[in-house]
Design a protein around this motif. Structure first.
Motif, PDB file in Angstrom:
ATOM      1  N   TRP A  79       0.961  -1.354  -0.029  1.00  0.00           N
ATOM      2  CA  TRP A  79       0.053  -0.198   0.126  1.00  0.00           C
ATOM      3  C   TRP A  79       0.904   1.075  -0.272  1.00  0.00           C
ATOM      4  O   TRP A  79       1.900   1.272   0.928  1.00  0.00           O
ATOM      5  N   ILE A  80       0.461   2.079  -0.722  1.00  0.00           N
ATOM      6  CA  ILE A  80       1.307   3.266  -1.097  1.00  0.00           C
ATOM      7  C   ILE A  80       0.750   4.529  -0.230  1.00  0.00           C
ATOM      8  O   ILE A  80      -0.237   4.873  -0.876  1.00  0.00           O
ATOM      9  N   PRO A  81       1.209   4.906   0.883  1.00  0.00           N
ATOM     10  CA  PRO A  81       0.511   6.042   1.382  1.00  0.00           C
ATOM     11  C   PRO A  81       0.690   7.447   0.836  1.00  0.00           C
ATOM     12  O   PRO A  81       1.639   7.654   0.037  1.00  0.00           O
ATOM     13  N   GLU A  82      -0.212   8.269   1.033  1.00  0.00           N
ATOM     14  CA  GLU A  82       0.047   9.539   0.646  1.00  0.00           C
ATOM     15  C   GLU A  82       1.394  10.240   1.016  1.00  0.00           C
ATOM     16  O   GLU A  82       1.709  10.091   2.162  1.00  0.00           O
ATOM     17  N   GLN A  83       2.039  10.668  -0.147  1.00  0.00           N
ATOM     18  CA  GLN A  83       3.541  11.455   0.194  1.00  0.00           C
ATOM     19  C   GLN A  83       3.896  12.181  -0.856  1.00  0.00           C
ATOM     20  O   GLN A  83       3.387  12.234  -2.096  1.00  0.00           O
ATOM     21  N   VAL A  84       4.895  12.894  -0.866  1.00  0.00           N
ATOM     22  CA  VAL A  84       5.402  13.939  -2.088  1.00  0.00           C
ATOM     23  C   VAL A  84       6.326  12.912  -2.807  1.00  0.00           C
ATOM     24  O   VAL A  84       7.172  12.285  -2.343  1.00  0.00           O
ATOM     25  N   PHE A  85       5.886  12.962  -4.193  1.00  0.00           N
ATOM     26  CA  PHE A  85       6.835  12.113  -4.962  1.00  0.00           C
ATOM     27  C   PHE A  85       7.606  13.118  -6.034  1.00  0.00           C
ATOM     28  O   PHE A  85       8.330  12.630  -6.998  1.00  0.00           O
ATOM     29  N   ASP A  86       7.652  14.303  -5.939  1.00  0.00           N
ATOM     30  CA  ASP A  86       8.616  14.923  -6.795  1.00  0.00           C
ATOM     31  C   ASP A  86      10.166  15.133  -6.389  1.00  0.00           C
ATOM     32  O   ASP A  86      11.019  15.855  -6.916  1.00  0.00           O
ATOM     33  N   ARG A  87      10.388  14.251  -5.395  1.00  0.00           N
ATOM     34  CA  ARG A  87      11.912  14.182  -5.063  1.00  0.00           C
ATOM     35  C   ARG A  87      12.440  12.846  -5.578  1.00  0.00           C
ATOM     36  O   ARG A  87      13.585  12.580  -5.260  1.00  0.00           O
ATOM     37  N   LEU A  88      11.591  12.120  -6.384  1.00  0.00           N
ATOM     38  CA  LEU A  88      12.148  10.873  -7.041  1.00  0.00           C
ATOM     39  C   LEU A  88      13.272  11.291  -8.107  1.00  0.00           C
ATOM     40  O   LEU A  88      14.274  10.287  -8.108  1.00  0.00           O
ATOM     41  N   PRO A  89      13.070  12.177  -8.801  1.00  0.00           N
ATOM     42  CA  PRO A  89      14.021  12.293  -9.977  1.00  0.00           C
ATOM     43  C   PRO A  89      15.650  12.774  -9.405  1.00  0.00           C
ATOM     44  O   PRO A  89      15.449  13.441  -8.411  1.00  0.00           O
ATOM     45  N   GLY A  90      16.340  12.434  -9.963  1.00  0.00           N
ATOM     46  CA  GLY A  90      17.873  12.928  -9.595  1.00  0.00           C
ATOM     47  C   GLY A  90      17.840  14.329 -10.193  1.00  0.00           C
ATOM     48  O   GLY A  90      17.325  14.787 -11.183  1.00  0.00           O
ATOM     49  N   THR A  91      18.754  15.216  -9.534  1.00  0.00           N
ATOM     50  CA  THR A  91      18.812  16.374  -9.899  1.00  0.00           C
ATOM     51  C   THR A  91      19.983  16.591 -10.975  1.00  0.00           C
ATOM     52  O   THR A  91      20.941  15.627 -11.143  1.00  0.00           O
ATOM     53  N   ASP A  92      20.108  17.773 -11.701  1.00  0.00           N
ATOM     54  CA  ASP A  92      20.969  17.797 -12.826  1.00  0.00           C
ATOM     55  C   ASP A  92      22.185  18.227 -12.107  1.00  0.00           C
ATOM     56  O   ASP A  92      22.211  18.878 -11.009  1.00  0.00           O
ATOM     57  N   ALA A  93      23.457  17.955 -12.624  1.00  0.00           N
ATOM     58  CA  ALA A  93      24.528  18.305 -12.389  1.00  0.00           C
ATOM     59  C   ALA A  93      24.873  19.866 -12.687  1.00  0.00           C
ATOM     60  O   ALA A  93      24.131  20.312 -13.612  1.00  0.00           O
ATOM     61  N   THR A  94      25.855  20.379 -12.197  1.00  0.00           N
ATOM     62  CA  THR A  94      26.257  21.843 -12.663  1.00  0.00           C
ATOM     63  C   THR A  94      27.130  21.744 -13.923  1.00  0.00           C
ATOM     64  O   THR A  94      28.093  20.823 -13.780  1.00  0.00           O
ATOM     65  N   ASP A  95      27.208  22.605 -14.668  1.00  0.00           N
ATOM     66  CA  ASP A  95      28.473  22.897 -15.507  1.00  0.00           C
ATOM     67  C   ASP A  95      29.612  23.304 -15.099  1.00  0.00           C
ATOM     68  O   ASP A  95      29.793  23.883 -14.044  1.00  0.00           O
ATOM     69  N   ALA A  96      30.811  22.950 -15.851  1.00  0.00           N
ATOM     70  CA  ALA A  96      32.177  23.258 -15.131  1.00  0.00           C
ATOM     71  C   ALA A  96      32.458  24.753 -15.417  1.00  0.00           C
ATOM     72  O   ALA A  96      31.756  25.135 -16.753  1.00  0.00           O
TER      73      ALA A  96
END
Length: 456
Positions: A241-258
């Protein structure tokens, strides 16, 4: 300002030679008494106009000036005629070759008066084996900038140079009158010389900083992206059972440019060799006069571009009986930084005419060497930064719950190499007011020797 130093007594000069020595001393307000007692006198003074400057600085006769003037300007002079140095050249032609002052130059040339002069008189001077008598007047004496032209006059009765001894001037206009020169040993070629007309110990240009360009700093690498934060599930009698929660943190974040690498600094031009007039009334032994302007500074290498950061990995999806949540996408990789451009190298230093006058009977005892100056080596472009890898997405049995991997970043572009500096023509040497063909015919090894000395 006056400095006196006792020196050894020597064989007396002939009457005519002594009279010329004392007359030259008088032009510099040097007291005859201390000189005849064996003291060395050094003073610092100004010359206020061309008539006085010609009288004090040049030991040539009017006939010699007339002989020099048609050949004073070499092709090298013509190349720099429109530069500020061209005006200096024309001023030197007035003093050392009897040229008239052109109306076009008059205002600019007269602005350089009064000129700053160092005067040295000594009846007898011995430079011991392996020692160097450096007659250079530094700018600090007058609190002047490096672009200002300085003059050194030397008035000697007898000068004895033991084996390996040298007289050098570095970047001053040089006038030397020696009644008797005695040299010991047999000087060779190349850098084995007894009188050296050498360049300023600093670059003469409108730049600033060290002779060799500084290397550019490497770009800072990009930061890695953060991995996605997994969601959570609970176990129940009906399954996951999947309780209600925030799912917008599942993606990995982008790296920064050098960051890009910084450009390498420019090399500065080599030091300048100024005009010299060396007059020797009597020569015993062999004499080698050498002159070479300074090598141009090397350009600095461009800094390497930083590497792009890696994208964060996506968190897995959630498969429950009440809801199905796709996995997070992987973050995008950062772009690599561009390499910095290599710095341009400095050009070799400029050289002016060298006049050497000796008795006609001593011409075969003289050797003059004057190689051209060499330009610096260009700086290398910095390497391109590597691209960051895209973040991964977790694969699941239920393919519809898989996220997408992030995209890789782009590589940076390598920096361009700088430009090599140009060499500059050698000083034109004159022996008894006739153009002297230097015996130095293959300058390559000497250039390398000069370059090595500068770098070390």
């Amino acid at each position: 300002m006056i400095a006196t130093h006792p020196v050894q007594a020597a064989m007396p000069l002939a009457e005519q030679s002594m009279q010329e020595f004392l007359h030259k001393a008088s032009l510099m307000d040097h007291d005859h008494g201390p000189l005849l007692a064996g003291e060395e006198i050094t003073t610092y003074f100004h010359l206020h106009n061309f008539d006085i400057a010609r009288q004090v600085l040049s030991n040539a006769t009017d006939e010699q000036h007339q002989k020099r003037l048609p050949f004073f300007y070499s092709p090298a002079h013509e190349l720099r005629a429109k530069l500020g140095q061209g005006k200096h050249d024309r001023g030197e032609a007035v003093v050392f070759a009897g040229a008239p002052i052109s109306e076009h130059d008059a205002k600019g040339i007269h602005r350089h008066f009064p000129v700053c002069v160092k005067g040295v008189s000594v009846l007898h001077k011995v430079v011991r084996k392996g020692e160097t008598w450096d007659l250079t007047m530094p700018q600090e004496i007058w609190n002047l900038g490096e672009m200002e032209e300085l003059y050194t006059i030397v008035n000697i009765g007898t000068l004895a140079l033991e084996e390996g001894a040298r007289v050098v001037i570095r970047g001053n206009v040089f006038s030397m009158l020696c009644q008797r020169l005695i040299t010991l040993g047999d000087p060779g070629k190349g850098l084995d010389y007894q009188i050296g007309v050498l360049p300023t110990p600093f670059s003469v240009d409108f730049g600033h900083g060290p002779q060799n360009g500084v290397h550019g700093k490497a770009g800072v690498s990009g930061l890695n992206g953060l991995d996605g934060i997994p969601g959570f599930a609970e176990t129940s009698i009906l399954g996951r059972w999947i309780p209600e929660q925030v799912f917008d943190r599942l993606p990995g974040t982008d790296a920064t440019d050098a960051e890009d690498g910084a450009d390498g600094g420019k090399g500065r031009n080599g030091g300048m060799c100024k005009l010299a007039e060396i007059t020797i009334r009597e020569l015993k032994g062999r004499l080698h006069v050498y002159s070479a302007a300074g090598a141009g500074g090397d350009g600095g290498d461009g800094g390497d571009g930083g590497h792009g950061g890696g994208g964060g990995n996506g968190a897995p999806g959630l498969d429950g009986f009440n809801i199905k949540v796709p996995g997070g996408n992987g973050g995008n990789g950062g772009h690599g930084g561009n390499g910095g451009r290599g710095g341009n190298a400095g050009h070799g230093g400029l050289s002016s005419n060298i006049y050497l006058n000796v008795p006609e009977t001593a011409v075969d005892q003289v050797n003059m060497t004057a190689p051209g100056s060499i330009g610096g080596m260009s700086g290398k472009g910095g390497k391109a930064g590597l691209p960051g890898k895209g973040g991964k997405a977790v694969s699941m049995d239920n393919a519809t719950l898989n996220g997408l991997p992030g995209t890789d970043g782009q590589a940076g572009t390598p920096g361009r190499n700088g430009l090599n500096g140009r060499g500059r023509p050698a000083a034109v040497c004159y022996l008894n007011d006739l153009i002297y063909q230097s015996s130095f015919s293959s300058p390559k090894h000497l250039y390398n020797e000069i370059k090595f000395q500068r770098k070390s």
